[in-house]
Design an enzyme around this catalytic site. Structure first.
Site, PDB file in Angstrom:
ATOM      1  N   ARG A 118     140.522  25.491  81.414  1.00 47.18           N
ATOM      2  CA  ARG A 118     141.504  25.845  80.392  1.00 47.18           C
ATOM      3  C   ARG A 118     140.854  25.871  79.001  1.00 47.18           C
ATOM      4  O   ARG A 118     140.080  24.968  78.661  1.00 47.18           O
ATOM      5  CB  ARG A 118     142.589  24.766  80.456  1.00 47.18           C
ATOM      6  CG  ARG A 118     143.837  25.077  79.752  1.00 47.18           C
ATOM      7  CD  ARG A 118     144.979  24.326  80.370  1.00 47.18           C
ATOM      8  NE  ARG A 118     145.043  22.934  79.940  1.00 47.18           N
ATOM      9  CZ  ARG A 118     146.119  22.169  80.113  1.00 47.18           C
ATOM     10  NH1 ARG A 118     147.181  22.637  80.719  1.00 47.18           N
ATOM     11  NH2 ARG A 118     146.120  20.919  79.696  1.00 47.18           N
ATOM     12  N   ARG A 176     140.348  21.257  75.362  1.00 47.13           N
ATOM     13  CA  ARG A 176     140.976  19.979  75.000  1.00 47.13           C
ATOM     14  C   ARG A 176     140.091  18.839  75.474  1.00 47.13           C
ATOM     15  O   ARG A 176     139.558  18.882  76.580  1.00 47.13           O
ATOM     16  CB  ARG A 176     142.335  19.874  75.707  1.00 47.13           C
ATOM     17  CG  ARG A 176     143.483  20.389  74.885  1.00 47.13           C
ATOM     18  CD  ARG A 176     144.729  20.511  75.698  1.00 47.13           C
ATOM     19  NE  ARG A 176     145.167  19.270  76.358  1.00 47.13           N
ATOM     20  CZ  ARG A 176     146.354  19.137  76.978  1.00 47.13           C
ATOM     21  NH1 ARG A 176     147.192  20.149  77.017  1.00 47.13           N
ATOM     22  NH2 ARG A 176     146.671  18.002  77.551  1.00 47.13           N
ATOM     23  N   ARG A 235     143.928  11.291  84.492  1.00 45.48           N
ATOM     24  CA  ARG A 235     145.291  11.800  84.269  1.00 45.48           C
ATOM     25  C   ARG A 235     146.018  12.010  85.598  1.00 45.48           C
ATOM     26  O   ARG A 235     147.221  11.770  85.705  1.00 45.48           O
ATOM     27  CB  ARG A 235     145.252  13.104  83.463  1.00 45.48           C
ATOM     28  CG  ARG A 235     144.860  12.872  82.007  1.00 45.48           C
ATOM     29  CD  ARG A 235     144.432  14.162  81.323  1.00 45.48           C
ATOM     30  NE  ARG A 235     145.526  15.067  81.076  1.00 45.48           N
ATOM     31  CZ  ARG A 235     145.372  16.389  80.889  1.00 45.48           C
ATOM     32  NH1 ARG A 235     144.170  16.939  80.956  1.00 45.48           N
ATOM     33  NH2 ARG A 235     146.413  17.132  80.663  1.00 45.48           N
TER      34      ARG A 235
HETATM   35  P1  AMP Z   1     150.262  17.000  78.128  1.00 41.50           P
HETATM   36  O1  AMP Z   1     149.923  18.022  77.128  1.00 41.50           O
HETATM   37  O2  AMP Z   1     151.702  17.025  78.540  1.00 41.50           O
HETATM   38  O3  AMP Z   1     149.327  17.013  79.327  1.00 41.50           O
HETATM   39  O4  AMP Z   1     150.055  15.567  77.415  1.00 41.50           O
HETATM   40  C1  AMP Z   1     148.793  15.176  76.896  1.00 41.50           C
HETATM   41  C2  AMP Z   1     148.736  13.671  76.702  1.00 41.50           C
HETATM   42  O5  AMP Z   1     149.760  13.266  75.769  1.00 41.50           O
HETATM   43  C3  AMP Z   1     148.992  12.829  77.937  1.00 41.50           C
HETATM   44  O6  AMP Z   1     147.851  12.662  78.741  1.00 41.50           O
HETATM   45  C4  AMP Z   1     149.473  11.521  77.313  1.00 41.50           C
HETATM   46  O7  AMP Z   1     148.386  10.783  76.778  1.00 41.50           O
HETATM   47  C5  AMP Z   1     150.309  12.013  76.146  1.00 41.50           C
HETATM   48  N1  AMP Z   1     151.731  12.227  76.554  1.00 41.50           N
HETATM   49  C6  AMP Z   1     152.403  13.407  76.593  1.00 41.50           C
HETATM   50  N2  AMP Z   1     153.661  13.234  77.016  1.00 41.50           N
HETATM   51  C7  AMP Z   1     153.800  11.908  77.267  1.00 41.50           C
HETATM   52  C8  AMP Z   1     154.842  11.076  77.753  1.00 41.50           C
HETATM   53  N3  AMP Z   1     156.046  11.603  78.091  1.00 41.50           N
HETATM   54  N4  AMP Z   1     154.609   9.756  77.888  1.00 41.50           N
HETATM   55  C9  AMP Z   1     153.420   9.210  77.550  1.00 41.50           C
HETATM   56  N5  AMP Z   1     152.382   9.918  77.109  1.00 41.50           N
HETATM   57  C10 AMP Z   1     152.553  11.256  76.963  1.00 41.50           C
END
Ligand code: AMP
Length: 217
Positions: free
Chosen positions: A127, A160, A171
């Site tokens: 990505r 990223r 993750r």
């Molecule tokens: P994403 O873009 O949704 O993959 O989110 C990237 C990162 O943001 C995640 O790996 C977490 O560190 C943090 N994050 C995003 N959404 C949440 C959530 N609902 N709860 C906790 N951490 C979050």
């Protein structure tokens, strides 16, 4: 239309959410995007969140619940919303249930996208995002015409930090342990629909359309 998109990182939540925004004219609420915005701004919340995000760990529940509680009270959520990447833990799901009860905005559907781990690693590690306009690419499945530069605006593309392979594995483990239990939570609530996220983007989109127009699986 009030919807949650549930699924592991790389399952296509963000892609499908963006298409639904266009089609239904309701906002996408991505906690990941909001947190990355805070990190970029260098706000105190962003500085705190970055420590967790860089390691592929979840930001504490109170922080993300606070963000979503505030965001859901915006006027643009009155006709619906798509939650993308929230909730990610059982306490977040419970908090959301409470907030939505207070606001009298019951959820319609939770769409759970399933994709196997090997495919997720391939999708996430390839990505890339444009630094200028935010458009997304994939080095193998959707490459830019000129490597490392955006077709739309010519901006440079970046990966990223949390899309590097070691962080991706962390993750995915976090997803299995903390987020996957939400599938049973929403199945019990009677609003879960499961979608095969291994299919091509337009096919997944069609399936979402069908489910939103029709019954639950
Ligand atoms: P994403 O873009 O949704 O993959 O989110 C990237 C990162 O943001 C995640 O790996 C977490 O560190 C943090 N994050 C995003 N959404 C949440 C959530 N609902 N709860 C906790 N951490 C979050």
């Amino acid at each position: 239309m009030r919807i949650i998109l549930l699924g592991p990182p790389g399952c296509g939540k963000g892609t499908q959410a963006k298409m639904m925004v266009e089609k239904f004219g309701i906002p996408q609420i991505s906690t990941g995007d909001i947190l990355r915005g805070a990190v970029k701004e260098g706000s105190p919340m962003g500085k705190e969140a970055k420590k967790y995000m860089d390691g592929g760990l979840l930001v504490p529940d109170e922080v993300v619940v606070g963000i979503v509680r505030e965001r859901l009270q915006n006027k643009d959520c009155a006709s619906g919303f798509i939650l993308d990447g929230f909730p990610r833990t059982l306490p977040q799901a419970d908090a959301l249930t409470e907030v939505l009860k207070e606001l009298q905005l019951p959820l319609d559907r939770v769409l759970s996208l399933t994709v196997d781990n090997q495919a997720l690693i391939e999708r996430l590690s390839g990505r890339r995002t444009c630094r200028e306009c935010g458009r997304g690419y994939h080095i193998k499945f959707d490459p830019p015409k000129k490597p490392d530069f955006c077709d739309a605006c010519g901006g440079s593309l970046f990966q990223r930090d949390d899309d590097k392979e070691e962080t991706i594995r962390e993750r995915l483990t976090v997803y299995e342990n903390q987020t996957a239990p939400l599938i049973a939570y929403y199945r019990e609530a009677g609003i879960l629909a499961v979608i095969d996220g291994m299919k091509k983007i337009p096919e997944v989109q069609k399936e979402i359309d069908r489910l939103l127009g029709g019954g639950l699986d």
